[in-house]
Design a protein around this motif. Sequence first.
Motif, PDB file in Angstrom:
ATOM      1  N   GLN A   1      -0.180   4.246   0.979  1.00  0.00           N
ATOM      2  CA  GLN A   1      -0.480   5.026   2.180  1.00  0.00           C
ATOM      3  C   GLN A   1       0.171   4.431   3.421  1.00  0.00           C
ATOM      4  OE1 GLN A   1      -2.767   4.149  -0.098  1.00  0.00           O
ATOM      5  NE2 GLN A   1      -3.123   6.186  -0.980  1.00  0.00           N
ATOM      6  N   HIS A   2       0.278   3.113   3.467  1.00  0.00           N
ATOM      7  CA  HIS A   2       0.828   2.455   4.657  1.00  0.00           C
ATOM      8  C   HIS A   2       1.947   1.516   4.217  1.00  0.00           C
ATOM      9  CE1 HIS A   2      -2.596   4.080   6.839  1.00  0.00           C
ATOM     10  NE2 HIS A   2      -3.390   3.558   5.919  1.00  0.00           N
ATOM     11  N   THR A   3       3.072   2.110   3.880  1.00  0.00           N
ATOM     12  CA  THR A   3       4.201   1.329   3.396  1.00  0.00           C
ATOM     13  C   THR A   3       4.818   0.514   4.539  1.00  0.00           C
ATOM     14  OG1 THR A   3       4.680   3.031   1.767  1.00  0.00           O
ATOM     15  CG2 THR A   3       6.419   1.435   2.209  1.00  0.00           C
TER      16      THR A   3
ATOM     17  N   SER B   1       0.844  -1.189   0.000  1.00  0.00           N
ATOM     18  CA  SER B   1       0.000   0.000   0.000  1.00  0.00           C
ATOM     19  C   SER B   1       0.880   1.240   0.000  1.00  0.00           C
ATOM     20  CB  SER B   1      -0.914   0.014   1.232  1.00  0.00           C
ATOM     21  OG  SER B   1      -1.591   1.256   1.337  1.00  0.00           O
TER      22      SER B   1
ATOM     23  N   HIS C   1      -1.865   8.771  -8.437  1.00  0.00           N
ATOM     24  CA  HIS C   1      -1.595   9.665  -7.316  1.00  0.00           C
ATOM     25  C   HIS C   1      -1.181  11.062  -7.782  1.00  0.00           C
ATOM     26  CE1 HIS C   1      -1.257   5.653  -5.467  1.00  0.00           C
ATOM     27  NE2 HIS C   1      -1.631   6.259  -4.344  1.00  0.00           N
TER      28      HIS C   1
END
Length: 257
Positions: free
Chosen positions: A57-59, A55, A160
């Motif tokens: 957003q949440h690496t 993800s 993005h």
Amino acid sequence: MSTLQLRGPEQLVVRQHRLILWIGGALALAGTILVPGAWWFTSATADAFTGTGCSVQHTVVGCGIDVRHLLSVELYYSRLFDYAGLVMTALPALIGLFVAGPLIGRELEDGTYRLSWSQSVSPARWLAAKLAVPVAFTTAGVTVLSAVYAWGRSRTYDTHYPVQSSERLVYGAMGPVPVGYTLLCLALGALIALLVRRALPSMALTVAAYIVLLPVGEAVRPRGRFWPLQLVETGILLALAAGAVALAFRLLRRHHA
């Protein structure tokens, strides 16, 4: 191009400048292929990234390379529209150059227009043919390129790095506005060529006129909804183009009545 079944002066214009017309058509085709191809690659990269379970957003540990690769591809896709916008902005000037130089200016400078006029082709018919061929080809080509550009830009909202339609280069590359600028430059090229009667000076003045007109159009452009602004600006451009064409025919009649 023989399939178009052109007759008379229009057929002669196509024969004389078929190489330039083929090159222009090939470049337009390349543009229509480039944008969908770039989106296919970007979309395939996004699908592959989804399959990794990572993800943006949440690496998490182990996903850094995949995240950077996805964002890089999406960024390149977004920047493609900056470069394509520059091309679309320059396109009207290139078409004006063609009309002012090889199409009309050179014939007036060399005197070869007399051959056409001596073969039962009136000056007005000659000029109409000189304008009709580039109008037909460029209107079709620029319309397709504008539509492909708009479609490709809309796909950036799935990335993005969305590209906004209000951006200067983006706005001028979509909708009917690029067609309006193209027709205006075409008309100005014809008018200037008839006034100057020399190829190179006509080409230089046509580019100069476009360089002056472009920032003026941007400066007077109000903020608002995309399509109303596009339609109003296109209407103004078409009115200016019609005026330039009318002046060109009037000038031709005055000097060759």
